[in-house]
Design a protein around this motif. Structure first.
Motif, PDB file in Angstrom:
ATOM      1  N   PHE A   3      -1.168   5.472   0.121  1.00 37.75           N
ATOM      2  CA  PHE A   3      -2.528   5.038   0.493  1.00 37.75           C
ATOM      3  C   PHE A   3      -3.100   6.083   1.444  1.00 37.75           C
ATOM      4  O   PHE A   3      -2.834   6.078   2.643  1.00 37.75           O
ATOM      5  CB  PHE A   3      -2.469   3.664   1.159  1.00 37.75           C
ATOM      6  N   ALA A  59      -2.875   3.232  -4.663  1.00 41.80           N
ATOM      7  CA  ALA A  59      -4.169   2.783  -5.179  1.00 41.80           C
ATOM      8  C   ALA A  59      -4.428   3.356  -6.568  1.00 41.80           C
ATOM      9  O   ALA A  59      -5.555   3.657  -6.931  1.00 41.80           O
ATOM     10  CB  ALA A  59      -5.289   3.175  -4.219  1.00 41.80           C
ATOM     11  N   ALA A 103       0.833  -1.209   0.000  1.00 37.38           N
ATOM     12  CA  ALA A 103       0.000   0.000   0.000  1.00 37.38           C
ATOM     13  C   ALA A 103       0.861   1.250   0.000  1.00 37.38           C
ATOM     14  O   ALA A 103       0.538   2.244  -0.656  1.00 37.38           O
ATOM     15  CB  ALA A 103      -0.920  -0.013   1.219  1.00 37.38           C
TER      16      ALA A 103
END
Length: 510
Positions: free
Chosen positions: A339, A32, A27
């Protein structure tokens, strides 16, 4: 049986803990965005096929067949049967791998059609998939070896193998600067993990005397009987994967980050599913198959009840936590680096939707064991396909208003339909009945879950204000981590205390 489930669950828990470390690193360095989405497609594609042909169909059809041959015909016949199935598996997976490497762009188009609007993301997903896909052959063969080990009640190596997968991926992620992208680093980690896992389980199977020998595949009576059971099992496993394919296909049309939200929420949701549900199913299936081969119907039914009781005991606190504090869980575990808070909130809502079906997810492996142990892979197929049909229909209906949260909610509803139909069909056939001990334990577990819920509600209401008054935590990224740790400790103490008192009272009443 409880000790065996605990042993498998302990290894699985270690794997999940290392997996969380992997996901925290992923992450932070992958985030993302589009590269994350491309890698997750490359990661999911071989996993879908693995779940269909290896962990799903192969394990559920193979373990009862191997146990029956070993019990009724002896170890030598079981060895010949295992060698034949291994040869067929190797041949089939080799053909599938060659076809997949040639048709990778078509597979990406099928799985993530939304990527066609972004040629760079599509090209990256294609390249990464060609790196990860060979791991399918290795993991499929490893799963077959694991089935032989499980049938002779050797569970440790197969349960420990995923630890190597996570360690290999961590190594790849930490070395990302030596690769073209972080996605490439993670993909090569996946391939390395397949080699490591296969090597470990091959060594364990050889040491236990159940390692396969390469020979010409046979089609004797036992092998033909196995393939007759395998067909419905493949279709049943394929049904589950159709729903997961639908998740990926629909999410590819949603905004950047939807696939990541589904992935990280599913990773948390898979903790109890893997540690509890799969561990219980792994142990109870060979035990039921062995007892049924010996003609002990009552013993098989009791083994299933104890597995489901233990599963519910460990799953209930996860359900309460995932429903009541999903945002805090995602923030504490993953919100760092690339993230951000928005990604954590999206994943938190998705986790809450998955949690609605968590009890069904963890019970299904133990519930279907009464069919698989009897070599009946056809009946659970009807329940699975019905659940999948409802699941996919709801995904289409909910994707607009709820985005990826709707996909997760549809998955939960489909899981409840599946497990409910399995139990109804098993009761009609006389395979399944909950005994008095299970019902008393379930009442105790429900009371303990209520106590845990009250603790989490109070902690979520009061702890943030108290922690902000602490100078060291006032503006620290550690505040949600400390809050989650305190609430987990207090809630866990209450839950275990109520369970202990309730089970103690039950023993005194008995």
């Amino acid at each position: 049986m409880r000790k065996q489930i605990s042993r498998v669950a302990s290894w699985t828990m270690l794997s999940r803990v290392v997996g969380f470390v992997r996901d925290i690193i992923m992450a932070a360095v992958l985030g993302a965005g589009p590269v994350a989405d491309a890698f997750l497609i490359a990661f999911r594609l071989p996993n879908h096929f693995r779940a269909i042909f290896a962990e799903g169909a192969m394990s559920t059809a193979y373990v009862p067949a191997y146990s029956r041959v070993r019990t009724q015909e002896g170890p030598d016949a079981a060895r010949r049967f295992a060698d034949s199935v291994f040869a067929w598996q190797l041949l089939a997976q080799g053909v599938l791998l060659a076809a997949a490497l040639l048709a990778t762009p078509w597979l990406i188009t099928l799985l993530a059609p939304g990527f066609q609007d972004d040629p760079a993301k599509f090209a990256l997903a294609t390249e990464l998939t060609r790196i990860t896909f060979p791991s399918l052959l290795l993991i499929s063969c490893m799963t077959l070896l694991s089935g032989s080990l499980n049938a002779v009640e050797k569970f440790a190596a197969a349960a420990a193998a995923p630890v190597l997968m996570n360690l290999c991926m961590i190594a790849g992620l930490l070395a990302w600067r030596w690769f073209p992208t972080v996605g490439h680093a993670a993909a090569w980690g996946v391939l390395a993990s397949g080699l490591a896992q296969f090597g470990l389980v091959w060594w364990a199977a050889t040491r236990a005397g159940v390692g396969p020998r390469l020979r010409t595949p046979l089609l004797d009576a036992d092998t033909r009987r196995f393939f007759r059971a395998l067909g419905p099992a493949v279709i049943g496993s394929m049904g589950v994967q159709v729903a997961m394919f639908a998740d990926t296909i629909i999410a590819s049309f949603l905004s950047d980050g939807a696939l990541a939200a589904l992935y990280y929420a599913d990773r948390i949701n898979q903790l109890p599913i893997g540690v509890i549900g799969i561990a219980a199913g792994t142990v109870v299936l060979p035990q039921m198959a062995k007892k049924l081969a010996e003609g002990d119907e009552a013993g098989a039914r009791a083994a299933q009840n104890r597995a489901m009781e233990f599963t519910l005991l460990l799953a209930a606190p996860c359900v309460v936590a995932f429903v009541m504090i999903p945002d805090l869980i995602m923030t504490a575990l993953f919100q760092r680096g690339k993230f951000d808070a928005m990604a954590a909130a999206a994943a938190g809502g998705t986790l809450a939707a998955y949690a609605i079906g968590l009890v069904a997810f963890v019970l299904i492996r133990s519930a279907v064991a009464c069919f698989y142990a009897r070599g009946d892979t056809r009946t659970p197929l009807y329940a699975s396909l019905t659940g999948i049909a409802i699941n996919v229909a709801l995904k289409v209906a909910l994707m607009g208003p709820l985005a990826q949260v709707g996909l997760a909610l549809a998955t939960s509803v489909g899981a409840w339909v599946n497990v409910g139909l399995v139990i109804v069909l098993a009761r009609r056939k006389g395979y399944f009945a909950l005994d008095a001990r299970f019902r008393r334990s379930a009442a105790v577990i429900a009371l303990a879950a209520l106590g845990l819920g009250l603790v989490l509600w109070a902690g979520n209401a009061w702890l943030p204000g108290l922690l902000r008054q602490t100078a060291a935590l006032r503006a620290s990224a550690l505040q949600p981590v400390v809050q989650l740790a305190l609430m987990a400790a207090a809630g866990g103490a209450v839950y275990l205390g109520v369970v202990w008192l309730g089970l103690r009272a039950r023993r005194r009443a008995a």
